[in-house]
Scaffold this motif. Structure first.
Motif, short mmCIF file in Angstrom:
data_model
loop_
_atom_site.label_atom_id
_atom_site.label_comp_id
_atom_site.label_asym_id
_atom_site.label_seq_id
_atom_site.Cartn_x
_atom_site.Cartn_y
_atom_site.Cartn_z
N ALA A 105 0.82 -1.21 0.00
CA ALA A 105 0.00 0.00 0.00
C ALA A 105 0.85 1.26 0.00
CB ALA A 105 -0.89 0.01 1.25
N ASP A 122 -1.86 -5.86 2.01
CA ASP A 122 -1.51 -4.89 3.06
C ASP A 122 -2.63 -4.90 4.09
OD1 ASP A 122 0.69 -2.29 2.77
OD2 ASP A 122 -0.77 -2.20 4.40
N GLN A 147 -3.60 -1.72 5.12
CA GLN A 147 -4.22 -0.44 4.79
C GLN A 147 -5.00 -0.58 3.49
OE1 GLN A 147 -1.95 3.29 5.55
NE2 GLN A 147 -0.19 1.98 5.12
N VAL A 179 0.49 -9.87 7.87
CA VAL A 179 1.58 -10.86 7.69
C VAL A 179 1.96 -11.55 8.99
CG1 VAL A 179 2.58 -9.79 5.62
CG2 VAL A 179 3.44 -9.14 7.90
N ASN A 212 7.68 -7.95 1.96
CA ASN A 212 8.17 -6.60 2.19
C ASN A 212 7.57 -5.90 3.41
OD1 ASN A 212 9.04 -3.72 1.16
ND2 ASN A 212 6.81 -3.67 1.31
N ILE A 220 7.52 -3.00 10.01
CA ILE A 220 7.30 -1.85 10.89
C ILE A 220 8.62 -1.50 11.58
CG2 ILE A 220 4.84 -2.26 11.30
CD1 ILE A 220 5.60 -3.67 13.91
N TYR A 265 14.09 -4.53 15.67
CA TYR A 265 14.19 -4.36 14.22
C TYR A 265 15.48 -5.00 13.70
CZ TYR A 265 13.76 -1.92 9.70
OH TYR A 265 13.66 -1.62 8.35
N ILE A 300 15.40 4.97 3.25
CA ILE A 300 14.67 5.26 2.01
C ILE A 300 13.51 6.21 2.35
CG2 ILE A 300 13.42 4.22 0.06
CD1 ILE A 300 16.33 3.18 0.34
P1 NAI Z 1 6.00 1.90 4.69
O1 NAI Z 1 5.56 2.16 6.08
O2 NAI Z 1 5.89 2.97 3.66
O3 NAI Z 1 5.29 0.59 4.12
C1 NAI Z 1 5.13 -0.57 4.89
C2 NAI Z 1 3.79 -1.18 4.55
O4 NAI Z 1 3.67 -2.40 5.31
C3 NAI Z 1 2.61 -0.28 4.95
O5 NAI Z 1 1.74 -0.12 3.86
C4 NAI Z 1 1.95 -1.03 6.10
O6 NAI Z 1 0.55 -0.87 6.16
C5 NAI Z 1 2.34 -2.47 5.78
N1 NAI Z 1 2.28 -3.31 6.97
C6 NAI Z 1 2.73 -3.02 8.21
N2 NAI Z 1 2.46 -4.04 9.05
C7 NAI Z 1 1.79 -4.97 8.33
C8 NAI Z 1 1.24 -6.23 8.64
N3 NAI Z 1 1.29 -6.74 9.88
N4 NAI Z 1 0.64 -6.94 7.65
C9 NAI Z 1 0.57 -6.43 6.40
N5 NAI Z 1 1.07 -5.23 6.05
C10 NAI Z 1 1.67 -4.51 7.00
O7 NAI Z 1 7.53 1.44 4.85
P2 NAI Z 1 8.67 1.12 3.77
O8 NAI Z 1 9.79 2.02 4.07
O9 NAI Z 1 8.13 1.06 2.41
O10 NAI Z 1 9.08 -0.33 4.28
C11 NAI Z 1 8.93 -1.50 3.52
C12 NAI Z 1 9.97 -2.51 3.99
O11 NAI Z 1 11.27 -1.99 3.76
C13 NAI Z 1 9.89 -2.82 5.49
O12 NAI Z 1 10.13 -4.20 5.69
C14 NAI Z 1 11.02 -2.01 6.06
O13 NAI Z 1 11.52 -2.55 7.27
C15 NAI Z 1 12.04 -2.09 4.93
N6 NAI Z 1 13.05 -1.06 4.95
C16 NAI Z 1 12.70 0.27 4.90
C17 NAI Z 1 13.70 1.22 4.96
C18 NAI Z 1 13.39 2.70 4.95
O14 NAI Z 1 14.28 3.48 5.29
N7 NAI Z 1 12.21 3.13 4.55
C19 NAI Z 1 15.11 0.84 5.06
C20 NAI Z 1 15.34 -0.57 5.05
C21 NAI Z 1 14.34 -1.48 5.01
#
Ligand code: NAI
Length: 248
Positions: free
Chosen positions: A14, A36, A38, A63, A89, A92, A155, A188
């Motif tokens: 999402a 997702d 959301q 998930v 992917n 949190i 984390y 990111i």
């Molecule tokens: P984001 O917060 O924009 O997206 C994460 C998505 O996962 C959201 O849409 C959320 O609703 C969904 N989500 C959360 N818990 C969930 C659950 N229990 N079941 C289903 N969906 C769930 O964050 P982003 O940055 O896009 O993160 C994506 C992945 O990348 C994560 O695993 C994060 O740890 C990883 N990551 C992000 C970094 C960053 O700096 N943004 C750096 C390194 C890794």
């Protein structure tokens, strides 16, 4: 169209990196199950895909629930006839506190989503991929899958766990047509960083040799390559994509 006729699941699609991956998969010809928690934002991802001429639907799943991962895989197979690609992917951040003060319930939550969520996903994806003639899995780790980060014990532990789990899949299924790799983004620009103040962001920027944070589309390029046959001899690997964060 390197993913033509492939069926893909993207969790956490999402927002942020997951949305970019879903769009990249669809642009490469895959039919994409956007998953997702959301609903509204996930439907926007589906909309972006279909408006660009792709095929997609939304399936709501947490998930951190094994049963919901099972239902997600079933929905993909029932709707599109199989499963070839999964990007695990969803993730949190958790709160910021040293290990001695880290709330136990927050530890359980972060491990539940970021580590158990990846295990549950693959546990159901793998049999479906075997029935579909093989597949590719990309698990979203982090640079914090290879180095520590003070005040983020859950984390960091979860992301290190994702890297290890990915290696196991490679060993267990390498000869059965399933490849699995982990991606390690540095910081990111996504909503995951939305609670950080400007001073923290500046400090984070300074830790990247390139002097900036990454864009979700840059991560999606790597995920796409790892998901396609262009990376046909790559499995069990961990790929940082970090603007030089780990170089120091
Ligand atoms: P984001 O917060 O924009 O997206 C994460 C998505 O996962 C959201 O849409 C959320 O609703 C969904 N989500 C959360 N818990 C969930 C659950 N229990 N079941 C289903 N969906 C769930 O964050 P982003 O940055 O896009 O993160 C994506 C992945 O990348 C994560 O695993 C994060 O740890 C990883 N990551 C992000 C970094 C960053 O700096 N943004 C750096 C390194 C890794």
């Amino acid at each position: 169209m390197e993913l033509l006729n492939k069926v893909a699941i993207v969790t956490g699609a999402a927002s942020g990196i997951g949305r970019s991956v879903a769009l990249a998969y669809a642009a490469a010809g895959a039919r994409v199950v956007v998953s997702d928690l959301q609903e509204k934002e996930a439907l926007q991802t589906v909309d972006l895909i279909t408006k660009a001429g792709g095929e997609s639907f939304f399936f709501k799943a947490d998930v951190s629930s094994a049963a919901e991962n099972e239902a997600l895989v079933e929905a993909a197979v029932q709707t599109y006839g199989g499963l070839h690609i999964a990007c695990n992917n969803a993730g949190i951040g958790g709160v910021s506190a040293p290990t001695g003060e880290y709330p136990v319930e927050m530890w359980d939550k972060v491990i539940g989503v970021n580590l158990s969520g990846v295990f549950y996903g693959m546990h159901y994806q793998i049999p479906a991929m075997l029935r579909s003639g093989g597949g590719t899995i990309v698990n979203m780790a982090s640079i914090l899958g290879s180095v520590g980060f003070a005040n983020s014990p859950a984390y960091v532990a979860a992301k290190h766990g994702v890297v290890g789990l990915t290696k196991n899949i490679a060993l267990e299924y390498g000869s059965k047509g399933i490849r699995a790799n982990a991606v390690g983004p540095a910081f990111i620009k996504t909503p995951l960083l939305k609670d950080m103040d400007a001073k923290t962001i500046d400090w984070l920027v300074s830790k990247h040799a390139m002097g900036r944070l990454g864009e979700p589309e840059e991560v999606a390029e790597l995920v796409l390559w790892l998901s396609s046959s262009k990376s046909s001899f790559v499995t069990g690997s961990y790929y940082p994509i970090d603007g030089g964060y780990l170089a120091q």
